[in-house]
Design a protein around this motif. Structure first.
Motif, PDB file in Angstrom:
ATOM      1  N   LEU A   2     -15.997 123.282 -21.846  1.00 34.34           N
ATOM      2  CA  LEU A   2     -16.199 121.866 -21.595  1.00 34.34           C
ATOM      3  C   LEU A   2     -15.087 120.998 -22.179  1.00 34.34           C
ATOM      4  N   ALA A   3     -14.096 121.622 -22.872  1.00 34.11           N
ATOM      5  CA  ALA A   3     -12.938 120.871 -23.311  1.00 34.11           C
ATOM      6  C   ALA A   3     -12.057 120.505 -22.122  1.00 34.11           C
ATOM      7  N   ASP A   4     -12.229 121.192 -21.008  1.00 39.86           N
ATOM      8  CA  ASP A   4     -11.469 120.913 -19.796  1.00 39.86           C
ATOM      9  C   ASP A   4     -11.721 119.466 -19.376  1.00 39.86           C
ATOM     10  N   PRO A   5     -10.679 118.614 -19.348  1.00 43.64           N
ATOM     11  CA  PRO A   5     -10.881 117.200 -19.009  1.00 43.64           C
ATOM     12  C   PRO A   5     -11.409 116.991 -17.607  1.00 43.64           C
ATOM     13  N   ARG A   6     -11.290 118.019 -16.755  1.00 44.96           N
ATOM     14  CA  ARG A   6     -11.788 117.865 -15.386  1.00 44.96           C
ATOM     15  C   ARG A   6     -13.301 117.672 -15.347  1.00 44.96           C
ATOM     16  N   TYR A   7     -14.019 118.152 -16.366  1.00 48.06           N
ATOM     17  CA  TYR A   7     -15.468 117.927 -16.395  1.00 48.06           C
ATOM     18  C   TYR A   7     -15.788 116.444 -16.513  1.00 48.06           C
ATOM     19  N   ALA A   8     -15.006 115.734 -17.319  1.00 47.93           N
ATOM     20  CA  ALA A   8     -15.223 114.291 -17.465  1.00 47.93           C
ATOM     21  C   ALA A   8     -14.913 113.570 -16.162  1.00 47.93           C
ATOM     22  N   PHE A   9     -13.802 113.935 -15.523  1.00 47.17           N
ATOM     23  CA  PHE A   9     -13.428 113.298 -14.261  1.00 47.17           C
ATOM     24  C   PHE A   9     -14.447 113.622 -13.167  1.00 47.17           C
ATOM     25  N   ALA A  10     -14.863 114.893 -13.102  1.00 47.58           N
ATOM     26  CA  ALA A  10     -15.827 115.305 -12.077  1.00 47.58           C
ATOM     27  C   ALA A  10     -17.174 114.620 -12.282  1.00 47.58           C
ATOM     28  N   THR A  11     -17.601 114.501 -13.545  1.00 44.19           N
ATOM     29  CA  THR A  11     -18.866 113.820 -13.839  1.00 44.19           C
ATOM     30  C   THR A  11     -18.804 112.368 -13.398  1.00 44.19           C
ATOM     31  N   ALA A  12     -17.716 111.689 -13.733  1.00 45.01           N
ATOM     32  CA  ALA A  12     -17.562 110.278 -13.343  1.00 45.01           C
ATOM     33  C   ALA A  12     -17.565 110.141 -11.823  1.00 45.01           C
ATOM     34  N   LEU A  14     -18.859 112.258  -9.472  1.00 42.70           N
ATOM     35  CA  LEU A  14     -20.146 112.582  -8.857  1.00 42.70           C
ATOM     36  C   LEU A  14     -21.199 111.531  -9.151  1.00 42.70           C
ATOM     37  N   LYS A  15     -21.179 110.955 -10.349  1.00 44.38           N
ATOM     38  CA  LYS A  15     -22.123 109.889 -10.674  1.00 44.38           C
ATOM     39  C   LYS A  15     -21.836 108.648  -9.832  1.00 44.38           C
ATOM     40  N   ALA A  16     -20.549 108.374  -9.595  1.00 38.90           N
ATOM     41  CA  ALA A  16     -20.195 107.243  -8.727  1.00 38.90           C
ATOM     42  C   ALA A  16     -20.678 107.498  -7.303  1.00 38.90           C
ATOM     43  N   LEU A 298     -32.308 118.789 -13.557  1.00 41.07           N
ATOM     44  CA  LEU A 298     -30.867 118.831 -13.339  1.00 41.07           C
ATOM     45  C   LEU A 298     -30.149 117.491 -13.454  1.00 41.07           C
ATOM     46  N   MET A 299     -30.802 116.405 -13.057  1.00 38.36           N
ATOM     47  CA  MET A 299     -30.109 115.120 -13.022  1.00 38.36           C
ATOM     48  C   MET A 299     -29.555 114.685 -14.381  1.00 38.36           C
ATOM     49  N   PRO A 300     -30.260 114.929 -15.506  1.00 39.42           N
ATOM     50  CA  PRO A 300     -29.723 114.473 -16.799  1.00 39.42           C
ATOM     51  C   PRO A 300     -28.479 115.226 -17.259  1.00 39.42           C
ATOM     52  N   ARG A 301     -28.136 116.340 -16.602  1.00 39.59           N
ATOM     53  CA  ARG A 301     -27.010 117.157 -17.048  1.00 39.59           C
ATOM     54  C   ARG A 301     -25.688 116.508 -16.647  1.00 39.59           C
ATOM     55  N   VAL A 302     -24.855 116.181 -17.628  1.00 37.61           N
ATOM     56  CA  VAL A 302     -23.521 115.651 -17.383  1.00 37.61           C
ATOM     57  C   VAL A 302     -22.518 116.569 -18.077  1.00 37.61           C
ATOM     58  N   MET A 303     -21.242 116.455 -17.693  1.00 39.06           N
ATOM     59  CA  MET A 303     -20.212 117.336 -18.250  1.00 39.06           C
ATOM     60  C   MET A 303     -20.643 118.791 -18.097  1.00 39.06           C
ATOM     61  N   SER A 304     -21.258 119.095 -16.975  1.00 42.57           N
ATOM     62  CA  SER A 304     -21.860 120.414 -16.751  1.00 42.57           C
ATOM     63  C   SER A 304     -21.700 120.817 -15.292  1.00 42.57           C
ATOM     64  N   SER A 305     -21.575 122.110 -15.046  1.00 45.07           N
ATOM     65  CA  SER A 305     -21.496 122.601 -13.672  1.00 45.07           C
ATOM     66  C   SER A 305     -22.809 122.415 -12.920  1.00 45.07           C
ATOM     67  N   LEU A 306     -23.905 122.177 -13.654  1.00 45.40           N
ATOM     68  CA  LEU A 306     -25.191 121.946 -13.005  1.00 45.40           C
ATOM     69  C   LEU A 306     -25.202 120.641 -12.220  1.00 45.40           C
ATOM     70  N   LEU A 307     -24.294 119.747 -12.573  1.00 47.40           N
ATOM     71  CA  LEU A 307     -24.258 118.443 -11.917  1.00 47.40           C
ATOM     72  C   LEU A 307     -23.950 118.580 -10.431  1.00 47.40           C
ATOM     73  N   ILE A 308     -23.089 119.528 -10.070  1.00 49.08           N
ATOM     74  CA  ILE A 308     -22.750 119.709  -8.663  1.00 49.08           C
ATOM     75  C   ILE A 308     -23.949 120.241  -7.882  1.00 49.08           C
ATOM     76  N   VAL A 309     -24.787 121.061  -8.526  1.00 47.57           N
ATOM     77  CA  VAL A 309     -25.990 121.580  -7.871  1.00 47.57           C
ATOM     78  C   VAL A 309     -26.960 120.435  -7.607  1.00 47.57           C
ATOM     79  N   TRP A 310     -27.164 119.583  -8.615  1.00 46.25           N
ATOM     80  CA  TRP A 310     -28.052 118.433  -8.438  1.00 46.25           C
ATOM     81  C   TRP A 310     -27.529 117.511  -7.336  1.00 46.25           C
TER      82      TRP A 310
END
Length: 344
Positions: A2-12, A14-16, A298-310
């Protein structure tokens, strides 16, 4: 990981994107519209609404094709994002195999009925340009060959177990195909940092699919046919419990589920079925509870690969709701509002 900065970008990102889905408020407004074009004007501020505005839609089939085209295109867009971590991209691909399984099952039904099968234009087989060929297969050997060409070896191996495709063997194959899909998803969950969460969610889905099968079979008086089609790896409903449920009458099933999450599901099914005597009422209740359960997990999961599933589940529910609204407006059907499920 989760140190990979792409998780932060991907979370932002997908939430948008989540903020641009069709909401319950949109859906209620659409149902009050005079016609489908007027209804679609009400969702221009959503991603799918802006897409549909560019499509030529004269009848429901046009609308349905447009919805599937949107989902396939959107999935390909997500898969091509450089900000998407490799693990998220892998989960995206694995999730979408469900549509390949759906199309393989449709092909089996086409072989059994000796007619061209209707396909869903999403998944690996679609992206390889082989969907028309799949829809026209006349024997299982051709089906297996197409599935192997698409790299779906696990599912080809399942199909190779059958010598013929009659009603019984088809149902058995369909159950085994579903089982293979969920086994693959559970295996993928085992490689994730939060895999235990996804494994729980998948276990609940399997339980609900099995419970739906039980409730439908008991309602039809055909419970003796079901056990061999039950999916394994459920979360709470063991084969022993399912066997016991199948021996009960429909009104008695909720009592056996007391002290479990499924108690309320059973109660709602009994009430709705007694009102309508429609098997569709069972599916409606199951679908609503499945979505709400997955949302909570699943919805509360951020900075996580589960976010794409949700996110994919949310988009699939968006399509389901829009299909119901369109059918209601085009065919003047009543009661669509009670069938809608999704974000507020």
């Amino acid at each position: 990981m989760l140190a990979d900065p792409r998780y932060a970008f991907a979370t932002a990102y997908l939430k948008a994107e989540e903020s641009r889905v069709v909401t319950s408020e949109h859906l209620e407004q659409m149902l009050r519209a005079s016609n489908l074009p007027e209804a679609l004007d009400l969702i221009q501020d959503t991603d799918i609404g802006s897409y549909l505005r560019q499509q030529t839609i004269n009848e429901f089939d046009d609308f349905d094709v447009s919805l599937w085209g949107y989902l396939q295109g959107h999935a390909e867009h997500l898969g091509g994002l450089r900000i998407l971590p490799d693990e998220m991209r892998s989960m995206l691909k694995k999730h979408l195999v469900k549509y390949d399984v759906l199309n393989i099952k449709a092909a089996l039904q086409g072989i059994a009925a000796q007619k061209k099968a209707r396909m869903v234009p999403v998944g690996v087989i679609c992206s390889r340009g082989l969907l028309d060929e799949l829809s026209n297969v006349e024997e299982i050997e051709s089906l297996i060959e197409i599935v192997r060409r698409c790299g779906l070896e696990r599912y080809a191996d399942v199909l190779s177990l059958a010598e013929t495709v009659d009603v019984k063997s088809r149902l058995t194959l369909e159950s085994r195909l579903d089982g293979a899909y969920y086994q693959d998803m559970l295996a993928a969950a085992g490689d994730l940092r939060e895999g235990h969460v996804l494994s729980s969610a998948l276990g609940f889905i399997i339980d609900l699919l099995n419970l739906q099968m039980v409730l439908r079979s008991v309602a039809r008086g055909a419970s003796h046919e079901v056990m061999e089609y039950i999916l394994s790896a459920g979360y709470m409903l063991s084969a022993e419990i399912i066997s016991e449920l199948l021996s009960l009458k429909l009104p008695d099933i909720p009592g056996r589920l007391e002290d479990t999450f499924y108690y309320q599901v059973g109660q709602e099914v009994v009430v709705n079925y007694e009102k309508t005597h429609s098997l569709t009422a069972i599916e409606e209740v199951i679908e609503k509870h499945k979505f709400e359960l997955l949302r909570d997990i699943l919805m509360p999961r951020v900075m996580s690969s589960l976010l794409i599933v949700w996110y994919l589940i949310l988009k699939e529910m968006e399509l389901r709701n829009l299909r119901l609204v369109a059918k209601s407006l085009l065919d003047n059907l009543e009661g669509a509002k009670s069938l809608l499920v999704g974000p507020s």
